[in-house]
Design an enzyme around this catalytic site. Structure first.
Site, mmCIF file in Angstrom:
data_model
loop_
_atom_site.group_PDB
_atom_site.id
_atom_site.type_symbol
_atom_site.label_atom_id
_atom_site.label_comp_id
_atom_site.label_asym_id
_atom_site.label_seq_id
_atom_site.Cartn_x
_atom_site.Cartn_y
_atom_site.Cartn_z
ATOM 1 N N ASP A 12 0.846 -1.204 0.000
ATOM 2 C CA ASP A 12 0.000 0.000 0.000
ATOM 3 C C ASP A 12 0.879 1.250 0.000
ATOM 4 O O ASP A 12 1.674 1.460 0.927
ATOM 5 C CB ASP A 12 -0.890 0.040 1.258
ATOM 6 N N ASN A 179 -20.062 -4.535 3.051
ATOM 7 C CA ASN A 179 -20.330 -3.144 3.415
ATOM 8 C C ASN A 179 -21.597 -2.732 2.645
ATOM 9 O O ASN A 179 -22.216 -3.565 1.960
ATOM 10 C CB ASN A 179 -19.109 -2.240 3.139
ATOM 11 N N GLY A 213 -20.094 1.555 8.642
ATOM 12 C CA GLY A 213 -19.187 2.591 9.152
ATOM 13 C C GLY A 213 -19.631 3.088 10.514
ATOM 14 O O GLY A 213 -19.963 2.303 11.414
ATOM 15 N N GLY A 216 -22.717 1.770 12.482
ATOM 16 C CA GLY A 216 -22.777 0.453 13.120
ATOM 17 C C GLY A 216 -22.877 -0.680 12.108
ATOM 18 O O GLY A 216 -22.458 -0.541 10.963
ATOM 19 N N ALA A 241 -10.415 -1.029 8.394
ATOM 20 C CA ALA A 241 -11.428 -1.155 9.459
ATOM 21 C C ALA A 241 -12.355 -2.336 9.154
ATOM 22 O O ALA A 241 -12.687 -3.137 10.035
ATOM 23 C CB ALA A 241 -12.218 0.132 9.592
ATOM 24 N N GLY A 242 -12.759 -2.455 7.890
ATOM 25 C CA GLY A 242 -13.635 -3.571 7.492
ATOM 26 C C GLY A 242 -12.913 -4.908 7.640
ATOM 27 O O GLY A 242 -13.511 -5.909 8.043
ATOM 28 N N GLY A 278 -2.378 3.392 8.512
ATOM 29 C CA GLY A 278 -1.944 2.186 7.817
ATOM 30 C C GLY A 278 -3.025 1.126 7.795
ATOM 31 O O GLY A 278 -4.143 1.332 8.291
#
Ligand code: RIB
Length: 290
Positions: A12, A179, A213, A216, A241-242, A278
């Site tokens: 990344d 998502n 997100g 919730g 985060a996911g 990151g």
């Protein structure tokens, strides 16, 4: 239970910007950082940091061995990672002042995964093991069919969503992690509250988790809709985060939590992840969750 994660490994390149570049615009980035990433790699790290035995299968090319080292350091079994003649997958990620990101993905070696590779890896796994997939590698349909024939439970995070997803044998999936965009892609319904029951009807034997997100998450589980709040956090970078949610949700189920408890654990882990910069580096350890 072991998890076999057939997933991407990316380098990344993360550019800090005050706002995302618009079409036709050129702008200077405020900062550049290089991190280990890939939805596959991040999810393997989340599982391992949550205490699960996880084996990562995938491919890297030139310059990708540090990704394998990152996995090893977190306790992931890397024996099923092979070297490709294609370049290592990479991303160009912009992160703005609010911590939101946009990601351009070059698949590289992640697109060098085929049935022959699956046939080398899958015989080591069977009933009682879990196969985890995202949508950043090639060969997904055959891998799903072969794993199901071996009695493995299949978990699908169809991210990033594209038209290939609809060609996969999705009726073989036991758990979907989606998502809002992916939930809409599978159901045609943009409102996650409506998409969850629609997907529950479409895939009656699967658990359907939808993350939204800061709003919730939801889970349609055997006809019951479970709602989970997001824990408040000062976001500096929402990348991974996911992936953190996915790893910790599965870890919760594997350690015997019920669906609602596993969603709570996953939400707490994701709230810590967004406070750090990151991708893989920002995934918390189980001990940090209390
Ligand atoms: O989910 C975050 C990940 O998406 C990043 O690490 C990047 O590699 C992309 O795959």
């Amino acid at each position: 239970m072991r998890v076999l994660n057939f997933g991407s490994l990316n380098i990344d390149y993360v550019y800090r910007v005050d706002s995302f570049v618009r079409p036709g615009e050129t702008k200077a980035a405020l900062q550049l950082a290089t991190h280990s990433g890939g939805k596959g790699l991040n999810q393997s790290i989340a599982l391992a940091r949550a205490g699960v035995k996880v084996c990562h299968a995938g491919k890297v090319g030139t310059g990708g061995t540090f990704l394998v080292e990152t996995l090893k350091k977190s306790g992931v079994d890397t024996d099923s990672i092979e070297i490709s003649s294609l370049p290592t997958g990479h991303t160009i990620i912009q992160v703005d002042n609010s911590g939101a990101n946009c990601i351009l993905l070059f698949p590289g070696a992640n697109a060098d995964i085929d049935e022959k590779f699956a046939d080398r890896i899958l015989p080591g796994f069977g009933s009682g093991d879990m196969l985890l997939l995202q949508n950043e590698i090639s060969g997904i349909g055959p891998i799903m069919r072969k794993a199901a024939a071996r009695g493995m439970a299949i978990v699908m995070n169809p991210s990033p969503f594209d038209s290939r997803v609809l060609s996969y044998p999705l009726d073989l999936v036991s758990i979907f992690l989606l998502n809002e965009i992916e939930a809409e892609g599978l159901s045609g319904e943009p409102d996650p509250e409506k998409a969850a029951p629609l997907l529950g009807e479409k895939f009656p034997s699967a658990r359907i988790v939808i993350t939204c997100g800061a709003k919730g998450s939801l889970c349609m589980d055997k006809g019951r809709l479970i709602r989970q709040k997001a824990y408040p956090a000062k976001a500096v970078d929402t990348t991974a985060a996911g992936d953190t949610f996915t790893g910790y949700f599965l870890a919760g189920l594997i350690e015997g939590l019920d669906t609602a408890q596993a969603m709570d654990l996953a939400s707490r882990a994701a709230a810590i992840c967004v406070t750090r910069k990151g991708a893989a580096d920002s995934v918390p350890l189980r001990s940090e969750l209390g």
